[in-house]
Design an enzyme around this catalytic site. Structure first.
Site, PDB file in Angstrom:
ATOM      1  N   CYS A 242      41.672  54.665  60.103  1.00 47.21           N
ATOM      2  CA  CYS A 242      41.494  54.436  61.149  1.00 47.21           C
ATOM      3  C   CYS A 242      40.568  53.568  61.548  1.00 47.21           C
ATOM      4  CB  CYS A 242      41.135  55.448  61.652  1.00 47.21           C
ATOM      5  SG  CYS A 242      38.818  56.125  61.078  1.00 47.21           S
TER       6      CYS A 242
ATOM      7  N   CYS B   3      37.330  52.611  60.220  1.00 45.95           N
ATOM      8  CA  CYS B   3      37.264  52.868  58.711  1.00 45.95           C
ATOM      9  C   CYS B   3      37.235  51.100  58.584  1.00 45.95           C
ATOM     10  CB  CYS B   3      38.673  52.774  57.789  1.00 45.95           C
ATOM     11  SG  CYS B   3      38.208  54.961  57.637  1.00 45.95           S
TER      12      CYS B   3
ATOM     13  N   ASP C 265      65.051  22.644  74.305  1.00 47.33           N
ATOM     14  CA  ASP C 265      66.187  20.941  74.660  1.00 47.33           C
ATOM     15  C   ASP C 265      66.666  20.886  73.514  1.00 47.33           C
ATOM     16  OD1 ASP C 265      64.389  21.629  71.954  1.00 47.33           O
ATOM     17  OD2 ASP C 265      62.806  19.907  72.673  1.00 47.33           O
TER      18      ASP C 265
ATOM     19  N   CYS D  16      55.687  37.510  16.592  1.00 47.61           N
ATOM     20  CA  CYS D  16      56.157  38.854  16.769  1.00 47.61           C
ATOM     21  C   CYS D  16      54.893  39.875  16.554  1.00 47.61           C
ATOM     22  CB  CYS D  16      55.561  39.187  14.687  1.00 47.61           C
ATOM     23  SG  CYS D  16      53.807  38.850  14.225  1.00 47.61           S
TER      24      CYS D  16
ATOM     25  N   CYS E 223      51.598  39.847  16.985  1.00 51.64           N
ATOM     26  CA  CYS E 223      51.301  38.696  18.590  1.00 51.64           C
ATOM     27  C   CYS E 223      51.065  39.211  19.250  1.00 51.64           C
ATOM     28  CB  CYS E 223      51.863  37.686  18.384  1.00 51.64           C
ATOM     29  SG  CYS E 223      52.535  36.744  16.755  1.00 51.64           S
TER      30      CYS E 223
END
Length: 551
Positions: free
Chosen positions: A21, A24, A495, A88, A91
């Protein structure tokens, strides 16, 4: 000196969780404003995001700590990283381990095949910390802006919506048998379910489906404030407890007047209201998502004389992008090769394509016409025209007009006032009338009537929905102040003579020399069948509308 202060101004965006709310919103804004270096904090309940303006660098960790201390949370954010140097599975494990050691990172998933990492991190964990961790592990990383996070967010929202709808349906099924006797009473004989049955049906609604209100209310109490969820929890719990007490203390053979249906129906209606609010916000944010989808995810980049298909997020300023007929431009740039016509109606509103040659600028999201062109990238990511338009819409939705600031002030004191009125009601009935039971019933009625109040959410949701609907129709609203003042507009002057159209041409008249318009349209559509030009599309559409078989 003023110019220097302006240049040092920074804006930090945080996703806030737990708000229900306007009170908050006020608490989060006050908490953020107290952080050293913060010059302004604007929290939007509808988008559940906070925009914090600072006078210089302020650690995100301090902002997150302030929000959490106020009793709310800051949602984790997904981050995509491109990882280089992996060879690999070991890694992958090292990179994941390095990322998980960064404070604020809750999960890290690395894909060796795509050489990407998906990190879920708190906003307090900045990009520099993630990149430094990967670098320390012996690899190279860079931030990329993929679409997966957006797709994941859509999936999360869909799952959440289904769960919310299921909860509403269960609550309605459990509440209906209790409330049905009250509905049919004016039209038939009076009857009620036994008190034990009512309690059995109302209890799951109260403490299972309504548990969210207790959690949110408890957070508000710990923060020393109140919110709408606290009113829901107090009011419905009081009704449930009063009914249980009257049920257990009733004389044998006497059916007491119970209020199980009131507590169950209120929770059901509030759940339904929250579901409808979520759906309204989802439909509104779809306007921004629709704008974002105008930019393609991948592009062909010319490097070392060859074309490579890469993600748009990997394009750098200066790269040459090849755009074929009928494709959307993935970046803002300048044409260095080729001639074409470009449909820029999303930006300019021009209904006809604009001729473009070498040296002319093009905008990401616009549609290339009938020629192949090569574009030198001048802007990527957040700096493109389309991204700036999206930010404009988002900023307008998050801004607070004067009426919203007034609503916030009222909502901040609304909950305490309601509790005081309820207490005064109870004391009045008890002390003056000597009827404590009636005092409890009427005090509960005050809170029950007030608790579904959408004072703090109705205004921001209306602003957000209005700007979102306008964006879906091609109208961009600069800010909420402009939207609030729009009611006083009496005359609108344009315009752009002759270009106030639907943004696409159509055939409005045919004139055949021999009078056979069908044959003329058949031949014209056949000639244009291989073209993607908007005028060609207009001819083909007219042929389809008239059911003409095009050779």
């Amino acid at each position: 000196m003023a110019q220097m202060d302006t240049e040092r101004t920074e804006t930090v965006d945080l996703p806030i969780t737990g708000m229900t709310c306007a009170s908050c919103v006020a608490r989060v804004e006050r908490a953020l404003a107290r952080v050293a270096g913060v010059t302004g904090a604007n929290v939007n309940l509808a988008t559940e995001r906070a925009s914090v303006t600072t006078g210089g660098p302020v650690a995100k960790a301090a902002l997150v700590a302030a929000v959490e201390e106020a009793g709310y949370g800051v949602a984790d954010e997904p981050v995509d990283l491109a990882i280089e140097g992996m060879t690999c599975a070991s890694c992958v494990a090292r990179v994941e381990k390095a990322l998980l050691q960064v404070p604020g990172v809750s999960s890290a998933t690395v894909n060796l095949a795509t050489e990407r990492a998906r990190v879920l991190r708190s906003p307090a964990a900045d990009d520099a910390a993630l990149l430094a961790a990967v670098d320390a592990a012996g690899y190279t990383a860079r931030r990329i802006a993929g679409t997966a996070s957006g797709e994941a967010a859509v999936q999360r929202r869909a799952v959440s919506d289904r769960r919310e709808m299921l909860h509403v349906a269960i609550a309605a099924l459990l509440s209906l048998p209790i409330a049905l006797p009250m509905i049919v009473q004016p039209f038939g004989p009076h009857w009620m379910l036994p008190g034990w049955v009512q309690m059995a049906l109302a209890t799951p609604v109260q403490f299972w489906l309504g548990w969210r209100f207790y959690v949110a209310g408890a957070k508000a109490v710990r923060a020393g404030a109140g919110n709408m969820d606290l009113l829901v929890a107090i009011g419905t719990t009081a009704g449930w407890l009063l009914s249980v007490w009257m049920l257990f203390t009733a004389h044998p053979g006497h059916e007491p007047h119970l209020y199980f249906e009131a507590s169950a129906v209120v929770i059901t209606l509030v759940l339904l209201g929250k579901y409808l609010e979520r759906r309204a916000k989802r439909q509104t944010t779809a306007a921004i998502e629709a704008l974002a989808t105008l930019r393609p995810d991948r592009a062909r980049v010319r490097r070392d004389g060859a074309e490579h298909d890469v993600a748009v997020a990997e394009i750098a300023v200066g790269d040459q992008v090849v755009v074929r007929p009928g494709e959307r431009f993935p970046v803002d740039g300048r044409i260095v090769e080729g001639l074409s016509t470009v449909d820029e109606s999303l930006i300019t509103g021009e209904s006809l394509p604009v001729a473009k040659a070498v040296g002319d600028r093009v905008t990401g999201g616009a549609v290339n016409g009938d020629g192949l062109v090569v574009v030198e990238t001048t802007a990527i990511g957040a700096e493109t025209m389309l991204s700036r338009i999206i930010r404009l819409v988002e900023s307008a939705q998050a801004a607070k007009p004067p009426i919203q600031r007034l609503v916030d002030k009222v909502s901040a004191i609304f909950v305490p006032v309601v509790l005081i009125v309820a207490l005064a009601t109870f004391l009045g009935w008890w002390l003056l009338a000597g009827d404590a039971t009636a005092g409890i019933v009427n005090a509960v009625a005050v809170m029950v009537i007030a608790c579904p109040c959408a004072l703090g959410l109705a205004t921001p949701t209306a602003i957000m929905a209005g700007i979102g609907v306008a964006a879906r129709h091609g109208i961009l609203i600069k800010d909420a102040d402009a939207l609030e003042q729009a009611h006083s507009i009496g005359v609108v002057a344009f315009d752009k003579t002759g270009t106030l159209t639907e943004g696409r041409p159509s055939v409005v008249a045919l004139a055949a020399v021999d009078g056979d318009e069908t044959a003329l349209l058949r031949l014209a559509a056949a000639v244009q069948s291989g073209s993607v030009h908007p005028l060609a599309a207009a001819v083909q559409n007219r042929a389809r509308e008239r059911g003409i078989a095009v050779p």
